[in-house]
Design a protein around this motif. Sequence first.
Motif, short mmCIF file in Angstrom:
data_model
loop_
_atom_site.label_atom_id
_atom_site.label_comp_id
_atom_site.label_asym_id
_atom_site.label_seq_id
_atom_site.Cartn_x
_atom_site.Cartn_y
_atom_site.Cartn_z
N GLN A 30 6.00 -22.30 -42.73
CA GLN A 30 5.42 -22.47 -41.39
C GLN A 30 4.01 -21.89 -41.43
N PHE A 31 3.02 -22.71 -41.04
CA PHE A 31 1.64 -22.25 -40.92
C PHE A 31 1.43 -21.94 -39.44
N ILE A 32 0.75 -20.83 -39.13
CA ILE A 32 0.41 -20.57 -37.73
C ILE A 32 -1.09 -20.31 -37.63
N HIS A 33 -1.76 -21.14 -36.82
CA HIS A 33 -3.17 -20.94 -36.51
C HIS A 33 -3.25 -20.42 -35.08
N TRP A 34 -3.65 -19.14 -34.96
CA TRP A 34 -3.70 -18.52 -33.63
C TRP A 34 -4.95 -17.66 -33.57
N ALA A 53 -9.59 -28.09 -32.86
CA ALA A 53 -9.71 -27.08 -31.80
C ALA A 53 -10.26 -25.75 -32.31
N GLU A 54 -9.93 -25.41 -33.56
CA GLU A 54 -10.35 -24.10 -34.09
C GLU A 54 -11.81 -24.13 -34.53
N TRP A 55 -12.43 -25.32 -34.42
CA TRP A 55 -13.86 -25.47 -34.75
C TRP A 55 -14.73 -25.62 -33.51
N ILE A 56 -14.16 -25.38 -32.32
CA ILE A 56 -14.90 -25.66 -31.08
C ILE A 56 -16.18 -24.84 -30.98
N HIS A 102 -9.91 -16.42 -38.78
CA HIS A 102 -10.36 -17.78 -39.07
C HIS A 102 -11.89 -17.76 -39.19
N HIS A 103 -12.51 -18.93 -39.26
CA HIS A 103 -13.96 -18.97 -39.50
C HIS A 103 -14.76 -18.21 -38.44
N ASP A 104 -14.19 -18.06 -37.22
CA ASP A 104 -14.98 -17.41 -36.14
C ASP A 104 -15.07 -15.90 -36.34
N PHE A 193 -2.17 -14.22 -50.36
CA PHE A 193 -3.24 -14.62 -49.46
C PHE A 193 -3.39 -16.14 -49.52
N TRP A 194 -3.77 -16.71 -48.39
CA TRP A 194 -4.10 -18.12 -48.32
C TRP A 194 -5.58 -18.20 -47.93
N PHE A 195 -6.45 -18.35 -48.93
CA PHE A 195 -7.89 -18.33 -48.66
C PHE A 195 -8.39 -19.70 -48.19
N ASP A 196 -9.39 -19.65 -47.32
CA ASP A 196 -9.99 -20.87 -46.80
C ASP A 196 -11.50 -20.61 -46.64
N GLY A 197 -12.25 -21.66 -46.37
CA GLY A 197 -13.68 -21.47 -46.13
C GLY A 197 -14.44 -21.03 -47.37
N THR A 198 -14.12 -21.69 -48.49
CA THR A 198 -14.75 -21.29 -49.76
C THR A 198 -15.56 -22.43 -50.37
N TRP A 199 -15.96 -23.38 -49.51
CA TRP A 199 -16.69 -24.54 -50.03
C TRP A 199 -18.21 -24.38 -49.98
N ASP A 200 -18.73 -23.37 -49.30
CA ASP A 200 -20.19 -23.23 -49.19
C ASP A 200 -20.81 -22.78 -50.51
N SER A 228 -5.40 -22.08 -55.42
CA SER A 228 -6.60 -22.47 -56.17
C SER A 228 -7.86 -22.50 -55.31
N ARG A 229 -7.71 -22.31 -53.97
CA ARG A 229 -8.90 -22.47 -53.12
C ARG A 229 -9.82 -21.26 -53.15
N LEU A 230 -9.36 -20.11 -53.68
CA LEU A 230 -10.22 -18.92 -53.68
C LEU A 230 -11.38 -19.07 -54.67
N TRP A 254 -4.11 -29.75 -51.20
CA TRP A 254 -3.38 -30.77 -50.42
C TRP A 254 -3.32 -30.36 -48.95
N GLU A 255 -4.42 -30.64 -48.27
CA GLU A 255 -4.52 -30.29 -46.83
C GLU A 255 -4.55 -31.59 -46.04
N ARG A 256 -3.53 -31.82 -45.24
CA ARG A 256 -3.36 -33.04 -44.44
C ARG A 256 -3.26 -34.28 -45.33
N GLN A 280 -5.47 -31.11 -35.87
CA GLN A 280 -5.62 -29.97 -34.98
C GLN A 280 -4.81 -28.84 -35.58
N TRP A 281 -5.48 -27.71 -35.91
CA TRP A 281 -4.73 -26.57 -36.46
C TRP A 281 -4.51 -25.54 -35.36
N GLY A 282 -5.57 -25.23 -34.61
CA GLY A 282 -5.44 -24.33 -33.46
C GLY A 282 -4.95 -25.13 -32.25
C1 LIG Z 1 -6.30 -25.04 -43.11
C2 LIG Z 1 -7.44 -25.73 -42.41
N1 LIG Z 1 -8.70 -25.57 -43.12
C3 LIG Z 1 -9.75 -25.47 -42.11
C4 LIG Z 1 -10.90 -26.37 -42.42
C5 LIG Z 1 -10.94 -27.55 -43.05
N2 LIG Z 1 -12.25 -27.89 -43.06
C6 LIG Z 1 -12.89 -28.99 -43.60
C7 LIG Z 1 -14.26 -28.92 -43.78
C8 LIG Z 1 -14.92 -30.01 -44.34
C9 LIG Z 1 -14.21 -31.16 -44.70
C10 LIG Z 1 -12.83 -31.18 -44.52
C11 LIG Z 1 -12.16 -30.09 -43.97
N3 LIG Z 1 -12.93 -26.96 -42.47
N4 LIG Z 1 -12.12 -26.02 -42.08
C12 LIG Z 1 -9.11 -25.80 -40.80
O1 LIG Z 1 -9.80 -25.24 -39.71
C13 LIG Z 1 -7.73 -25.17 -41.03
O2 LIG Z 1 -7.83 -23.76 -41.00
#
Ligand SMILES: C[C@@H]1N[C@@H](c2cn(-c3ccccc3)nn2)[C@H](O)[C@@H]1O
Length: 446
Positions: A30-34, A53-56, A102-104, A193-200, A228-230, A254-256, A280-282
């Motif tokens: 279960q993933f929870i975005h809150w 929603a979490e990118w508003i 999250h990113h905020d 850990f489940w890392f995200d936001g590592t594409w910059d 592998s996302r870290l 494998w996201e969505r 929509q995650w949030g």
């Molecule tokens: C697990 C999911 N990863 C975050 C995400 C995905 N993306 C994104 C960014 C650029 C292209 C495709 C997807 N940006 N943030 C989403 O906000 C959610 O947290």
Amino acid sequence: DTLPLEHGAHRIGNRTDADMARWRSQRLGQFIHWGLYAIPGGEWKGKTYNGAAEWIRSWKEMPQQEYDNLYKQFNPVNYQPEEWAQQANDMGAKYMIITTKHHDGFCLWPSKYSKYSVAASPWKKDIIGPMVDAYNKKGIDVYLYFSIIDWNQPDWRAALKTPADSIAYQRFKVFVKNQLTELLQRYPTVKGFWFDGTWDDSWKNDGSFSDELEQYLQRLHPGLIIGSRLRADEKGARHFDSNGRLMGDYEQGWERKLPEKSADVHGNDWEGVMTIPENQWGYNARWAGHIKSSNELIEMLVKSASLGGNFVINFGPKSDGTFRTEEVQRMQEISRWMKINGSAIYGGTDAGFAKQDWGYYIRKSGTDSVYMVVCNVPVSGQLRVKLPAQTTLVNVTSLEKNIISGTPELIGKNEYFIHLDHKNQDAPFVILLQTSKDSRDNSGFE
Ligand SMILES: C[C@@H]1N[C@@H](c2cn(-c3ccccc3)nn2)[C@H](O)[C@@H]1O
């Protein structure tokens, strides 16, 4: 021939330790975005935001200062982590991933390293601790989602353009390491850990830091599971290093989306994470577009297990701490299905059988038990089963009554028809094949 990489994959093949075997057997998460984004819930001053929603905060109609001040309204008076854990346990989830930040940049725990946390909100209290305790009490493992991107931190940079950027980003990396250390010290029972936001570029071009960070965290908390996302290697390659080898403990891309066939996952451990609406995650008040049914989510779970991966369904609680009706409905429907068919999922993996149209094979790892999960009943009422060579069909049973009629019919070399009872089914159903490997090339059913 391979490139000499200092910050590429340090292991070839899957982890073989007990922590990873536990993760691999769990299959359903279960993933929870809150967070603060649940307060606007995809809408602001009468306008609807069409993004996630979490990118508003990144929406041009949302004044960033107004978003950042939402922490003054964070007060989830109906937050009941015991109830969250109970419904997750009923659904059959064996692990849960929670957004600590999250990113905020808003921290759901009272961090020593950031003022931008629950401690500054009307709620004041730690959100993460009671959640970890409640889920662990139900026997559900907890993983901490952590975004490297942090829009609230003045030292965060998407790219390093000037020497001043590099000095700021150096401070930011210390801040990241401090927060991760703090999370492990506060919540020592977490499994990874489940890392995200590592594409910059800032992160992607600093492979040595991500490598050292991963090794630091492993030393601090042996057995930690990190996808592998870290990482990035020293050439900026992500997920797979410049020699094509998977970094981290499982493929986390494998996201969505899900792999189609075995060849897509190269024998690696992997995990798919999935939203119930399209993207929509949030929490988003208005779910537009296609909302996945429980049967669709069950089929994705089955497909994932049949391809040797885990499947994590995302939920976005409201700002008051309750779950929306559609999400509660899906947890209840999946719960009913898992109570009957969960044995086909837990400990399931790729059976190595030829894929058939009616659905998916799942092997109980390390055994000769192969489950057939039927998602598409053929109009003929006959399920074709083609066994690999030297495999004998010993027994066929269904997990529910009145599914199979008669015994399997041998229709060719190692090939059978399993005849179905003409009962209309409204959900995928499961047939268990007991097989055995043998030298003779004939079948148990003449
Ligand atoms: C697990 C999911 N990863 C975050 C995400 C995905 N993306 C994104 C960014 C650029 C292209 C495709 C997807 N940006 N943030 C989403 O906000 C959610 O947290």
